[in-house]
Design a protein around this motif. Structure first.
Motif, PDB file in Angstrom:
ATOM      1  N   GLU A  87       0.854  -1.199   0.000  1.00 19.09           N
ATOM      2  CA  GLU A  87       0.000   0.000   0.000  1.00 19.09           C
ATOM      3  C   GLU A  87       0.881   1.236   0.000  1.00 19.09           C
ATOM      4  OE1 GLU A  87      -2.974  -0.206   3.107  1.00 19.09           O
ATOM      5  OE2 GLU A  87      -3.669  -2.150   2.340  1.00 19.09           O
ATOM      6  N   VAL A  88       0.579   2.119  -0.920  1.00 16.60           N
ATOM      7  CA  VAL A  88       1.441   3.291  -1.136  1.00 16.60           C
ATOM      8  C   VAL A  88       0.608   4.556  -1.018  1.00 16.60           C
ATOM      9  CG1 VAL A  88       2.933   4.439  -2.833  1.00 16.60           C
ATOM     10  CG2 VAL A  88       2.872   1.946  -2.732  1.00 16.60           C
ATOM     11  N   LYS A  89       1.215   5.582  -0.422  1.00 15.33           N
ATOM     12  CA  LYS A  89       0.532   6.886  -0.374  1.00 15.33           C
ATOM     13  C   LYS A  89       1.355   7.892  -1.149  1.00 15.33           C
ATOM     14  CE  LYS A  89      -1.589   6.491   4.165  1.00 15.33           C
ATOM     15  NZ  LYS A  89      -1.500   7.058   5.513  1.00 15.33           N
ATOM     16  N   ASN A  90       0.702   8.573  -2.031  1.00 12.62           N
ATOM     17  CA  ASN A  90       1.395   9.643  -2.760  1.00 12.62           C
ATOM     18  C   ASN A  90       0.773  10.975  -2.342  1.00 12.62           C
ATOM     19  OD1 ASN A  90       2.839  11.145  -4.652  1.00 12.62           O
ATOM     20  ND2 ASN A  90       1.351  10.764  -6.271  1.00 12.62           N
ATOM     21  N   ILE A  91      -0.254  11.423  -3.072  1.00 10.13           N
ATOM     22  CA  ILE A  91      -0.833  12.723  -2.677  1.00 10.13           C
ATOM     23  C   ILE A  91      -1.646  12.649  -1.391  1.00 10.13           C
ATOM     24  CG2 ILE A  91      -0.852  14.047  -4.836  1.00 10.13           C
ATOM     25  CD1 ILE A  91      -3.627  12.895  -5.378  1.00 10.13           C
ATOM     26  N   THR A  92      -1.905  11.446  -0.907  1.00 12.67           N
ATOM     27  CA  THR A  92      -2.661  11.334   0.344  1.00 12.67           C
ATOM     28  C   THR A  92      -1.725  11.357   1.560  1.00 12.67           C
ATOM     29  OG1 THR A  92      -2.616   8.945   0.044  1.00 12.67           O
ATOM     30  CG2 THR A  92      -4.631  10.081  -0.628  1.00 12.67           C
ATOM     31  N   SER A  93      -0.425  11.514   1.330  1.00 16.33           N
ATOM     32  CA  SER A  93       0.523  11.507   2.449  1.00 16.33           C
ATOM     33  C   SER A  93       1.063  12.909   2.713  1.00 16.33           C
ATOM     34  CB  SER A  93       1.688  10.567   2.126  1.00 16.33           C
ATOM     35  OG  SER A  93       2.776  10.834   2.975  1.00 16.33           O
ATOM     36  N   GLU A  94       0.867  13.366   3.931  1.00 18.46           N
ATOM     37  CA  GLU A  94       1.392  14.696   4.293  1.00 18.46           C
ATOM     38  C   GLU A  94       2.907  14.715   4.231  1.00 18.46           C
ATOM     39  OE1 GLU A  94       0.074  16.501   7.930  1.00 18.46           O
ATOM     40  OE2 GLU A  94      -2.019  16.053   7.376  1.00 18.46           O
ATOM     41  N   LYS A  95       3.505  13.567   4.644  1.00 22.09           N
ATOM     42  CA  LYS A  95       4.978  13.476   4.639  1.00 22.09           C
ATOM     43  C   LYS A  95       5.514  13.686   3.225  1.00 22.09           C
ATOM     44  CE  LYS A  95       5.606   9.849   8.013  1.00 22.09           C
ATOM     45  NZ  LYS A  95       5.983   8.455   8.078  1.00 22.09           N
ATOM     46  N   VAL A  96       4.823  13.057   2.255  1.00 21.25           N
ATOM     47  CA  VAL A  96       5.277  13.154   0.857  1.00 21.25           C
ATOM     48  C   VAL A  96       5.159  14.588   0.362  1.00 21.25           C
ATOM     49  CG1 VAL A  96       4.703  12.474  -1.517  1.00 21.25           C
ATOM     50  CG2 VAL A  96       4.782  10.750   0.287  1.00 21.25           C
ATOM     51  N   ILE A  97       4.029  15.208   0.645  1.00 27.71           N
ATOM     52  CA  ILE A  97       3.810  16.584   0.167  1.00 27.71           C
ATOM     53  C   ILE A  97       4.878  17.498   0.758  1.00 27.71           C
ATOM     54  CG2 ILE A  97       2.156  18.529   0.154  1.00 27.71           C
ATOM     55  CD1 ILE A  97       1.362  16.072  -1.614  1.00 27.71           C
ATOM     56  N   ASP A  98       5.188  17.268   2.057  1.00 25.95           N
ATOM     57  CA  ASP A  98       6.179  18.103   2.709  1.00 25.95           C
ATOM     58  C   ASP A  98       7.574  17.860   2.110  1.00 25.95           C
ATOM     59  OD1 ASP A  98       6.905  19.948   4.686  1.00 25.95           O
ATOM     60  OD2 ASP A  98       7.790  18.311   5.880  1.00 25.95           O
ATOM     61  N   ALA A  99       7.891  16.565   1.914  1.00 25.39           N
ATOM     62  CA  ALA A  99       9.217  16.234   1.359  1.00 25.39           C
ATOM     63  C   ALA A  99       9.352  16.791  -0.055  1.00 25.39           C
ATOM     64  CB  ALA A  99       9.407  14.717   1.338  1.00 25.39           C
ATOM     65  N   ARG A 100       8.290  16.712  -0.833  1.00 19.64           N
ATOM     66  CA  ARG A 100       8.352  17.186  -2.217  1.00 19.64           C
ATOM     67  C   ARG A 100       8.595  18.702  -2.268  1.00 19.64           C
ATOM     68  NH1 ARG A 100       3.963  13.990  -5.122  1.00 19.64           N
ATOM     69  NH2 ARG A 100       5.352  12.221  -4.834  1.00 19.64           N
ATOM     70  N   ALA A 101       7.969  19.406  -1.332  1.00 20.45           N
ATOM     71  CA  ALA A 101       8.207  20.854  -1.272  1.00 20.45           C
ATOM     72  C   ALA A 101       9.689  21.111  -0.995  1.00 20.45           C
ATOM     73  CB  ALA A 101       7.336  21.487  -0.199  1.00 20.45           C
ATOM     74  N   GLY A 102      10.279  20.273  -0.125  1.00 17.12           N
ATOM     75  CA  GLY A 102      11.710  20.404   0.170  1.00 17.12           C
ATOM     76  C   GLY A 102      12.555  20.097  -1.053  1.00 17.12           C
ATOM     77  N   VAL A 103      12.167  19.076  -1.811  1.00 14.05           N
ATOM     78  CA  VAL A 103      12.927  18.703  -3.014  1.00 14.05           C
ATOM     79  C   VAL A 103      12.873  19.847  -4.030  1.00 14.05           C
ATOM     80  CG1 VAL A 103      12.977  17.137  -5.001  1.00 14.05           C
ATOM     81  CG2 VAL A 103      12.625  16.218  -2.724  1.00 14.05           C
ATOM     82  N   VAL A 104      11.694  20.439  -4.183  1.00 13.30           N
ATOM     83  CA  VAL A 104      11.565  21.571  -5.122  1.00 13.30           C
ATOM     84  C   VAL A 104      12.473  22.708  -4.673  1.00 13.30           C
ATOM     85  CG1 VAL A 104       9.993  23.282  -6.106  1.00 13.30           C
ATOM     86  CG2 VAL A 104       9.211  20.955  -5.749  1.00 13.30           C
ATOM     87  N   GLU A 105      12.499  22.943  -3.369  1.00 10.32           N
ATOM     88  CA  GLU A 105      13.337  24.026  -2.860  1.00 10.32           C
ATOM     89  C   GLU A 105      14.810  23.748  -3.185  1.00 10.32           C
ATOM     90  OE1 GLU A 105      12.627  24.885   1.251  1.00 10.32           O
ATOM     91  OE2 GLU A 105      13.944  26.650   1.220  1.00 10.32           O
ATOM     92  N   GLY A 134       5.843  23.855  -4.987  1.00 12.00           N
ATOM     93  CA  GLY A 134       6.861  24.783  -4.492  1.00 12.00           C
ATOM     94  C   GLY A 134       6.323  25.760  -3.465  1.00 12.00           C
ATOM     95  N   LYS A 135       7.264  26.474  -2.867  1.00 11.63           N
ATOM     96  CA  LYS A 135       6.874  27.502  -1.906  1.00 11.63           C
ATOM     97  C   LYS A 135       7.150  28.866  -2.530  1.00 11.63           C
ATOM     98  CE  LYS A 135       7.498  24.746   2.156  1.00 11.63           C
ATOM     99  NZ  LYS A 135       8.488  24.167   3.035  1.00 11.63           N
ATOM    100  N   ALA A 136       6.536  29.892  -1.963  1.00 11.41           N
ATOM    101  CA  ALA A 136       6.663  31.217  -2.582  1.00 11.41           C
ATOM    102  C   ALA A 136       8.081  31.773  -2.450  1.00 11.41           C
ATOM    103  CB  ALA A 136       5.665  32.176  -1.967  1.00 11.41           C
ATOM    104  N   ASP A 137       8.792  31.427  -1.351  1.00 13.84           N
ATOM    105  CA  ASP A 137      10.142  31.985  -1.241  1.00 13.84           C
ATOM    106  C   ASP A 137      11.176  30.914  -0.947  1.00 13.84           C
ATOM    107  OD1 ASP A 137       8.317  33.923   0.819  1.00 13.84           O
ATOM    108  OD2 ASP A 137       9.111  32.045   1.630  1.00 13.84           O
ATOM    109  N   THR A 138      12.412  31.356  -0.982  1.00 12.87           N
ATOM    110  CA  THR A 138      13.512  30.438  -0.735  1.00 12.87           C
ATOM    111  C   THR A 138      14.245  30.877   0.531  1.00 12.87           C
ATOM    112  OG1 THR A 138      15.603  29.610  -1.612  1.00 12.87           O
ATOM    113  CG2 THR A 138      14.989  31.819  -2.280  1.00 12.87           C
ATOM    114  N   ARG A 139      14.891  29.894   1.183  1.00 15.04           N
ATOM    115  CA  ARG A 139      15.695  30.261   2.364  1.00 15.04           C
ATOM    116  C   ARG A 139      17.158  30.412   1.995  1.00 15.04           C
ATOM    117  NH1 ARG A 139      13.652  25.389   5.930  1.00 15.04           N
ATOM    118  NH2 ARG A 139      13.428  24.521   3.864  1.00 15.04           N
ATOM    119  N   TYR A 140      17.449  30.243   0.731  1.00 13.99           N
ATOM    120  CA  TYR A 140      18.841  30.251   0.272  1.00 13.99           C
ATOM    121  C   TYR A 140      19.358  31.684   0.156  1.00 13.99           C
ATOM    122  CZ  TYR A 140      22.778  28.473  -2.492  1.00 13.99           C
ATOM    123  OH  TYR A 140      24.009  28.126  -2.956  1.00 13.99           O
ATOM    124  N   GLU A 141      20.495  31.935   0.788  1.00 16.15           N
ATOM    125  CA  GLU A 141      20.970  33.317   0.817  1.00 16.15           C
ATOM    126  C   GLU A 141      22.276  33.513   0.064  1.00 16.15           C
ATOM    127  OE1 GLU A 141      21.383  33.997   4.947  1.00 16.15           O
ATOM    128  OE2 GLU A 141      19.230  34.315   5.270  1.00 16.15           O
TER     129      GLU A 141
END
Ligand code: SF4
Ligand code: FES
Length: 374
Positions: A87-105, A134-141
């Motif tokens: 059993e796999v969770k993709n868009i139904t997993s909060e962890k995945v959504i959070d990790a994907r946002a990190g990958v995009v960043e 993605g997120k609206a801003d980046t933390r990269y300085e």
């Protein structure tokens, strides 16, 4: 004949049966739609791809029927094969959504935000990915990476700053052409696509690296800065080519052919030909056949990717609603008449100038002395 073993797998609460050895990503693609994780480095038509970008991470909440323990970490779905009862969770997993946002960043750390001047805009997988996750801003300085320019010959432009190091172009050069002359040099933050001693890539099929590049790092010099993809009408066409199948998509504006690409499926990958082999096209079809009379036109191509190209697409699009035609709505349902010919007022985009035939990128001077270009 031995019977094919089928495994049951559930992705986002939808169960299907797939042959043993299928990856989670392929199983999810069989279900389709948003259940399929995004993939920036995996390319089903190229062996060995995947496992590099981490955009396809999913949560395995049940390992299998025999061993139902969840997998402790998110896994790359393009490289993990299904087990029976998984059993796999993709868009139904909060962890995945959070990790994907990190990958995009991470992918955007060094990627320039130059979509307004990038030829890939409108069909860029990273653009779609950052729009969705993605997120609206980046933390990269820190300062973004810069590179020494490399010349990849007269047909292909490399913008190393946009490269996400997916390795697809390296695999394609290895597997489709008979001599690979480029690769990824160095490691970590210094890694870059490069050719030794600036060799050009002369192979007849090397143009396909443009089609597999998920971002605007490799673009077509014959199309560069000539038009935006969403202004073009994609048409399926073919020609009798002695080198490749000759089945292509033409990107037209009026009767001008601005660009020729391979035909792509809903995952942005090159479509298979009738013989089941991927429909890679040769450089002659891609770069040299830029007249409609070089081609036998089959008809408009429906773009199924959820992209800006599909938004204004005249042939309709899977799962998307066409925007309301404002002029008709406010004009009692009547179609607009031509109100004025802008060319009476302005020197811009004179119809006598065929942009597609200008050597190199077009700019203001393309319209000066337009009789030369006409
Ligand atoms: S140039 Fe494009 S295809 Fe090649 S590694 Fe970079 S992003 Fe991938
Ligand atoms: S698509 Fe799976 S890691 Fe890149």
């Amino acid at each position: 004949m031995s019977e094919q073993i089928l495994f049951k797998v559930t992705v986002d609460n939808i169960t299907i049966e797939v042959p043993a050895g299928t990856t989670i990503l392929q199983a999810a693609r069989q279900i389709g739609g948003a259940v399929a994780p995004p993939a920036m480095c995996y390319y089903s038509k190229l062996e060995g791809t995947g496992g590099k970008c981490r955009t396809c991470l999913v949560e395995v909440s049940k390992g299998s029927e025999k061993d139902p323990r969840p997998m402790p970490k998110l896994v790359a779905s393009c490289r993990t094969t299904v087990m029976d009862g998984m059993e796999v969770k993709n868009i139904t997993s909060e962890k995945v959504i959070d990790a994907r946002a990190g990958v995009v960043e991470f992918l955007l750390l060094n990627h320039p935000l130059d979509c307004p001047i990038c030829d890939q805009a409108g069909e860029c997988h990273l653009q779609d990915l950052s729009f969705e996750h993605g997120k609206a801003d980046t933390r990269y300085e820190f300062q973004r990476r810069t590179f020494k320019k490399h010349d990849l010959g007269k047909h292909i432009q490399l913008h190393m700053t946009r490269c996400i190091l997916c390795y697809r172009c390296v695999f394609i050069a290895d597997q489709l052409t008979n001599k690979r002359e480029h690769g990824i040099l160095d490691r970590g933050d210094h890694a870059e696509i490069a050719t030794h001693i600036e060799k050009s890539l002369g192979n007849e099929f090397i143009g396909n690296i443009i089609d597999v590049c998920p971002v605007g790092a490799l673009t077509d010099k014959t199309f560069r800065f000539k038009n935006r993809v969403w202004f073009l009408k994609p048409m399926d066409a073919h020609r009798h080519c002695p080198t490749c199948s000759g089945r292509v998509t033409l990107w037209n504006r009026g009767d001008e052919v601005f660009r020729v690409t391979a035909r792509k499926d809903e995952w942005g990958e090159v479509e298979d030909n009738a013989d089941g082999k991927p429909g890679w096209i040769c450089n002659t079809c891609r770069f040299d056949k830029k007249h409609t009379n070089d081609w036998i036109i089959e008809g408009p191509r429906a773009i199924s990717r959820q992209s800006v190209i599909a938004q204004g697409h005249y042939a309709g699009n899977v799962g998307m609603t066409q925007p309301t035609e404002i002029f008709k709505a406010v004009n009692d349902g009547r179609a607009p008449h031509l109100l004025m010919d802008i060319h009476n007022e302005s020197e811009v985009n004179l119809p006598s100038v065929r942009l597609s035939e200008i050597e190199g990128p077009s700019h203001g001077t393309s319209f000066n002395n337009n009789s030369k270009n006409a």
